[in-house]
Enzyme design. Sequence first.
Site, PDB file in Angstrom:
ATOM      1  N   LYS A   1      30.216  24.654  27.453  1.00  0.00           N
ATOM      2  CA  LYS A   1      31.281  25.335  28.202  1.00  0.00           C
ATOM      3  C   LYS A   1      31.608  26.625  27.457  1.00  0.00           C
ATOM      4  CE  LYS A   1      35.332  26.300  29.414  1.00  0.00           C
ATOM      5  NZ  LYS A   1      35.536  27.734  29.222  1.00  0.00           N
TER       6      LYS A   1
ATOM      7  N   SER B   1      41.048  27.938  19.302  1.00  0.00           N
ATOM      8  CA  SER B   1      42.336  28.032  18.624  1.00  0.00           C
ATOM      9  C   SER B   1      42.815  26.649  18.173  1.00  0.00           C
ATOM     10  CB  SER B   1      43.357  28.653  19.573  1.00  0.00           C
ATOM     11  OG  SER B   1      43.442  27.863  20.742  1.00  0.00           O
ATOM     12  N   THR B   2      43.645  26.640  17.146  1.00  0.00           N
ATOM     13  CA  THR B   2      44.194  25.379  16.644  1.00  0.00           C
ATOM     14  C   THR B   2      45.018  24.693  17.732  1.00  0.00           C
ATOM     15  OG1 THR B   2      44.140  26.112  14.356  1.00  0.00           O
ATOM     16  CG2 THR B   2      45.746  24.405  14.882  1.00  0.00           C
TER      17      THR B   2
ATOM     18  N   GLU C   1      36.447  23.358  14.999  1.00  0.00           N
ATOM     19  CA  GLU C   1      36.449  24.573  14.162  1.00  0.00           C
ATOM     20  C   GLU C   1      37.559  25.442  14.725  1.00  0.00           C
ATOM     21  OE1 GLU C   1      34.663  24.900  11.574  1.00  0.00           O
ATOM     22  OE2 GLU C   1      32.886  23.651  11.861  1.00  0.00           O
TER      23      GLU C   1
ATOM     24  N   GLU D   1      47.847  33.428  12.691  1.00  0.00           N
ATOM     25  CA  GLU D   1      46.569  34.092  12.951  1.00  0.00           C
ATOM     26  C   GLU D   1      46.778  35.160  14.031  1.00  0.00           C
ATOM     27  OE1 GLU D   1      43.457  31.966  15.103  1.00  0.00           O
ATOM     28  OE2 GLU D   1      42.026  32.614  13.586  1.00  0.00           O
TER      29      GLU D   1
HETATM   30  P1  NAD Z   1      40.639  29.069  22.912  1.00  0.00           P
HETATM   31  O1  NAD Z   1      41.154  27.897  22.155  1.00  0.00           O
HETATM   32  O2  NAD Z   1      41.543  29.761  23.833  1.00  0.00           O
HETATM   33  O3  NAD Z   1      39.358  28.647  23.784  1.00  0.00           O
HETATM   34  C1  NAD Z   1      38.205  28.071  23.222  1.00  0.00           C
HETATM   35  C2  NAD Z   1      37.425  27.364  24.316  1.00  0.00           C
HETATM   36  O4  NAD Z   1      38.176  26.243  24.779  1.00  0.00           O
HETATM   37  C3  NAD Z   1      37.144  28.222  25.546  1.00  0.00           C
HETATM   38  O5  NAD Z   1      35.863  27.920  26.067  1.00  0.00           O
HETATM   39  C4  NAD Z   1      38.229  27.756  26.500  1.00  0.00           C
HETATM   40  O6  NAD Z   1      37.908  27.986  27.849  1.00  0.00           O
HETATM   41  C5  NAD Z   1      38.280  26.278  26.183  1.00  0.00           C
HETATM   42  N1  NAD Z   1      39.529  25.598  26.567  1.00  0.00           N
HETATM   43  C6  NAD Z   1      40.745  26.138  26.803  1.00  0.00           C
HETATM   44  N2  NAD Z   1      41.620  25.194  27.182  1.00  0.00           N
HETATM   45  C7  NAD Z   1      40.952  24.019  27.167  1.00  0.00           C
HETATM   46  C8  NAD Z   1      41.333  22.669  27.453  1.00  0.00           C
HETATM   47  N3  NAD Z   1      42.556  22.341  27.827  1.00  0.00           N
HETATM   48  N4  NAD Z   1      40.386  21.705  27.325  1.00  0.00           N
HETATM   49  C9  NAD Z   1      39.139  22.003  26.927  1.00  0.00           C
HETATM   50  N5  NAD Z   1      38.727  23.266  26.658  1.00  0.00           N
HETATM   51  C10 NAD Z   1      39.619  24.265  26.767  1.00  0.00           C
HETATM   52  O7  NAD Z   1      40.043  30.047  21.797  1.00  0.00           O
HETATM   53  P2  NAD Z   1      39.457  31.523  22.008  1.00  0.00           P
HETATM   54  O8  NAD Z   1      40.608  32.411  22.340  1.00  0.00           O
HETATM   55  O9  NAD Z   1      38.270  31.482  22.900  1.00  0.00           O
HETATM   56  O10 NAD Z   1      38.918  31.850  20.548  1.00  0.00           O
HETATM   57  C11 NAD Z   1      39.726  32.335  19.528  1.00  0.00           C
HETATM   58  C12 NAD Z   1      40.127  31.212  18.577  1.00  0.00           C
HETATM   59  O11 NAD Z   1      38.981  30.520  18.126  1.00  0.00           O
HETATM   60  C13 NAD Z   1      40.807  31.709  17.320  1.00  0.00           C
HETATM   61  O12 NAD Z   1      41.905  30.887  17.001  1.00  0.00           O
HETATM   62  C14 NAD Z   1      39.735  31.555  16.252  1.00  0.00           C
HETATM   63  O13 NAD Z   1      40.214  31.415  14.947  1.00  0.00           O
HETATM   64  C15 NAD Z   1      39.019  30.359  16.718  1.00  0.00           C
HETATM   65  N6  NAD Z   1      37.664  30.329  16.180  1.00  0.00           N
HETATM   66  C16 NAD Z   1      37.369  29.448  15.178  1.00  0.00           C
HETATM   67  C17 NAD Z   1      36.109  29.427  14.627  1.00  0.00           C
HETATM   68  C18 NAD Z   1      35.763  28.460  13.533  1.00  0.00           C
HETATM   69  O14 NAD Z   1      34.600  28.210  13.338  1.00  0.00           O
HETATM   70  N7  NAD Z   1      36.720  27.902  12.821  1.00  0.00           N
HETATM   71  C19 NAD Z   1      35.127  30.297  15.093  1.00  0.00           C
HETATM   72  C20 NAD Z   1      35.460  31.183  16.119  1.00  0.00           C
HETATM   73  C21 NAD Z   1      36.731  31.180  16.655  1.00  0.00           C
END
Ligand code: NAD
Length: 485
Positions: free
Chosen positions: A179, A233-234, A254, A388
């Site tokens: 996804k 995101s967390t 992650e 963050e």
């Molecule tokens: P996000 O949490 O908004 O989305 C991540 C993914 O989850 C997307 O594909 C999104 O569509 C999906 N998602 C959203 N709601 C969901 C739900 N209810 N159920 C299942 N899936 C859902 O994150 P983002 O804005 O895409 O990315 C930025 C964040 O990712 C930052 O916090 C960053 O630190 C983190 N990040 C962490 C790492 C790591 O390895 N630790 C790497 C890259 C990014």
Amino acid sequence: MVATQATFEGLVIGGKRVAASDGRTAPTTDPATGEVIAQVAQANAADVDTAVKTAHARYSEGRWHEMHTRERGQILQRIANLIRERIDFLAQIESRDGGKPIGAARGEMGSVANTFEYYAGAVNKIHGQTIPVNANGTHMTFREPFGVCALIIPWNFPLVITAWKVAPALAMGNTVVVKPASATPLSALALADLVLEAGLPEGVFNVVTGSGSVAGNALAMHPLVRKISFTGSTEIGMGVMKQAADGIKRVSLELGGKSANIVFADARIDACVESSLWSVYDNAGQDCCSRSRILVERPVYDEFVEKFVNRTKTMKVGLPTDESTEMGPLITTSHRDSVINYIHIGDDEGAKRLCGGEIPRGVLSKGNFLTPVVYSNVTSNMRIMQEEVFGPVVGIMPFDGEAEAIRFANDSPYGLSGSLWTRDIGRALRVARAVETGMLSINSSSSVHIEAPFGGMKQSGIGREQGMTALEHYSELKSVFIAND
Ligand code: NAD
Ligand code: MN
């Protein structure tokens, strides 16, 4: 390209491109220009159900996990080769969809190929043990695949993170449903074409594009999914972990970070400044490993700040297509708004903004650009030093002595990455052991290597990706005793 000319991109289920069952699509845009580049199918819960059931059926038929390990490795190697042949094509997609400088995108596609190559070689090198128990038999262990793995991807390093999950999951014999983030769905769809061309059986690799709240949620909740690997995101990760509790799904997370970059007075300051700059502004600061808190030992604090600000002011913010661009746009206008909001918070908290935070005019005004920000006069409890921001914003803070550096570094709910700079090897090791973080680089900002484990402590996540360690997170240990008589 204008909206009406945008291409249509379907879901990938069972090796075929299909529309969403209700015909819904949503645009994905170019963050540098605001142009719509494709209309992308938006999977609903029924589509996700079809994708997971397809992946489950392909798993149960055994064509993938029962294939000779050498052959499975050869298919992964062919995927790596095809990616390498098409680096420019894939880099253009990634750069356009996510606003990445083209040179950086090319580098990322190289690392995507390296990831598939690494796990191609790993397929027949992970094996169980025989364990002495008694004279009347043998105890042994096997590493068994799960079946269907749900792989949920963020927008900041779309294909890199897809590869970190897909390659080890496939290496262990699982089937997958990917996804991608709704802002950057195109590179995972391009990969779907390459894996079929490489000979991966249809339905082993499926892609459901769409929103997190509908497609992501349906995927995480699906009863036939045995393992969820989520990067994002967390906040969303916490929800995914709760969803995984139903059915006791295995889960790797992650998540976010607020990593510290600790600079001792004996560091080589010029090299440290240049490296520290990239460690926070790379990918326009949209990097989970971003070292967005810089802690500098007091005797060199003023020198470091002056050199860092001078170099920041020369950062070339520009179009991703321009090879000389150092920083591209942020992913969306609303994400830029949230970064600007943090800049207001920082200003209001009394931090001193030494440069940046402007929206460029002219040709860049159509995109989500923002000039990089440096704050001094920050304290550890300020929101810009705790939360963050996920943009080009850094706070630089002085410290006195090793103990204080460690205390400041650990004053965070996160523990993903970090750096430390010193010529004193004893201190380097003491501080490296004391910092609560999953990854650290010493006299360098480079802590990500496909051969080595990647992941966070505290609220930065659970589990590890990359290296041989990742294979453990895509398999279960089975323990078997066989009697001699
Ligand atoms: P996000 O949490 O908004 O989305 C991540 C993914 O989850 C997307 O594909 C999104 O569509 C999906 N998602 C959203 N709601 C969901 C739900 N209810 N159920 C299942 N899936 C859902 O994150 P983002 O804005 O895409 O990315 C930025 C964040 O990712 C930052 O916090 C960053 O630190 C983190 N990040 C962490 C790492 C790591 O390895 N630790 C790497 C890259 C990014
Ligand atoms: Mn996009």
